[in-house]
Scaffold this motif. Structure first.
Motif, mmCIF file in Angstrom:
data_model
loop_
_atom_site.group_PDB
_atom_site.id
_atom_site.type_symbol
_atom_site.label_atom_id
_atom_site.label_comp_id
_atom_site.label_asym_id
_atom_site.label_seq_id
_atom_site.Cartn_x
_atom_site.Cartn_y
_atom_site.Cartn_z
ATOM 1 N N PRO A 33 0.818 -1.214 0.000
ATOM 2 C CA PRO A 33 0.000 0.000 0.000
ATOM 3 C C PRO A 33 0.858 1.273 0.000
ATOM 4 O O PRO A 33 2.040 1.242 0.344
ATOM 5 C CB PRO A 33 -0.785 -0.107 1.309
ATOM 6 C CG PRO A 33 0.108 -0.908 2.199
ATOM 7 C CD PRO A 33 0.816 -1.892 1.289
ATOM 8 N N ARG A 34 0.246 2.344 -0.394
ATOM 9 C CA ARG A 34 0.915 3.651 -0.465
ATOM 10 C C ARG A 34 1.564 4.011 0.881
ATOM 11 O O ARG A 34 2.684 4.495 0.916
ATOM 12 C CB ARG A 34 -0.092 4.715 -0.896
ATOM 13 C CG ARG A 34 0.519 6.072 -1.081
ATOM 14 C CD ARG A 34 -0.534 7.093 -1.524
ATOM 15 N NE ARG A 34 -0.440 7.271 -2.957
ATOM 16 C CZ ARG A 34 -1.399 7.007 -3.834
ATOM 17 N NH1 ARG A 34 -2.568 6.554 -3.432
ATOM 18 N NH2 ARG A 34 -1.220 7.224 -5.111
ATOM 19 N N TRP A 35 0.866 3.772 1.995
ATOM 20 C CA TRP A 35 1.416 4.157 3.302
ATOM 21 C C TRP A 35 2.700 3.402 3.615
ATOM 22 O O TRP A 35 3.607 3.941 4.243
ATOM 23 C CB TRP A 35 0.386 3.966 4.427
ATOM 24 C CG TRP A 35 0.062 2.535 4.741
ATOM 25 C CD1 TRP A 35 -0.977 1.809 4.260
ATOM 26 C CD2 TRP A 35 0.810 1.646 5.587
ATOM 27 N NE1 TRP A 35 -0.931 0.519 4.744
ATOM 28 C CE2 TRP A 35 0.168 0.394 5.571
ATOM 29 C CE3 TRP A 35 1.961 1.790 6.355
ATOM 30 C CZ2 TRP A 35 0.617 -0.704 6.281
ATOM 31 C CZ3 TRP A 35 2.427 0.689 7.078
ATOM 32 C CH2 TRP A 35 1.749 -0.543 7.030
ATOM 33 N N LEU A 36 2.789 2.132 3.194
ATOM 34 C CA LEU A 36 3.986 1.339 3.467
ATOM 35 C C LEU A 36 5.193 1.894 2.706
ATOM 36 O O LEU A 36 6.279 2.035 3.267
ATOM 37 C CB LEU A 36 3.761 -0.131 3.104
ATOM 38 C CG LEU A 36 4.950 -1.066 3.308
ATOM 39 C CD1 LEU A 36 5.363 -1.098 4.768
ATOM 40 C CD2 LEU A 36 4.606 -2.454 2.810
ATOM 41 N N ILE A 37 4.990 2.222 1.450
ATOM 42 C CA ILE A 37 6.070 2.807 0.654
ATOM 43 C C ILE A 37 6.462 4.165 1.237
ATOM 44 O O ILE A 37 7.644 4.480 1.366
ATOM 45 C CB ILE A 37 5.664 2.937 -0.829
ATOM 46 C CG1 ILE A 37 5.387 1.549 -1.431
ATOM 47 C CG2 ILE A 37 6.729 3.676 -1.624
ATOM 48 C CD1 ILE A 37 6.563 0.595 -1.398
ATOM 49 N N GLY A 38 5.473 4.954 1.642
ATOM 50 C CA GLY A 38 5.755 6.250 2.257
ATOM 51 C C GLY A 38 6.554 6.108 3.541
ATOM 52 O O GLY A 38 7.507 6.851 3.790
ATOM 53 N N ARG A 39 6.199 5.133 4.362
ATOM 54 C CA ARG A 39 6.909 4.912 5.629
ATOM 55 C C ARG A 39 8.341 4.452 5.367
ATOM 56 O O ARG A 39 9.289 4.932 5.998
ATOM 57 C CB ARG A 39 6.150 3.868 6.466
ATOM 58 C CG ARG A 39 6.838 3.486 7.736
ATOM 59 C CD ARG A 39 6.766 4.602 8.774
ATOM 60 N NE ARG A 39 7.396 4.169 9.999
ATOM 61 C CZ ARG A 39 8.403 4.804 10.572
ATOM 62 N NH1 ARG A 39 8.856 5.914 10.081
ATOM 63 N NH2 ARG A 39 8.931 4.328 11.662
#
Length: 159
Positions: A33-39
């Motif tokens: 998910p987008r949040w995982l890549i962002g983190r």
């Protein structure tokens, strides 16, 4: 070399390997998910405030290719993440035609211990030049572009 993994240790590798074994290949591509890549992107920087919304999108976009997660799992499982002994690394470095430049970010939270290992090699006489950029993280080449370019130019000017 910029924050080379072979100069340090990566604490997340055992967990990533275990998770990769538990998740079926057909499911894995849907777990990025987008949040995982962002983190992950935030952890790669010494100062995550340097990351722009466009940067986040550019890191996230390739992760949506179904082969991305499978390639990452393969990398985690198949690459030898172990750090050579100082004697072993010295032997490898002495085979190179010229001393390499190693740039290490002082705030690298991914590859731990790389700066100390590089400094120990230099202290032992390794043909190696080390440039410490204290404000940068693992992605120091993206965070401190001018400083990295200056270090590379200075390295080649010495030769």
């Amino acid at each position: 070399l910029v924050n080379p993994s072979v100069f340090g240790s990566i604490a997340a590798i055992p967990l990533a390997r275990a998770l990769g074994l538990l998740v079926p290949a057909r499911v894995l591509p849907h777990l990025v998910p987008r949040w995982l890549i962002g983190r992950t992107h935030g952890v790669a920087y010494g100062d995550s405030s340097r990351i722009t919304p466009q940067d986040r999108e550019e890191y996230w976009a390739p992760s949506q290719d179904p082969s991305f997660a499978l390639a990452m799992r393969h990398l985690v499982r198949e690459f030898d993440w172990s750090r050579p002994s100082p004697a072993g690394m010295m032997a490898l470095l002495r085979r190179l035609p010229r001393a390499p430049l190693v740039i290490v970010g002082g705030r690298d939270r991914i590859v731990r211990g790389a700066a100390a290992y590089a400094d120990a090699l230099v202290a032992a006489g390794a043909p190696l030049q080390v440039c410490h950029l204290q404000g940068g993280g693992h992605a120091v080449n993206e965070e401190l572009v001018d400083e990295v370019i200056d270090a590379v130019i200075a390295h080649f000017d010495r030769e």
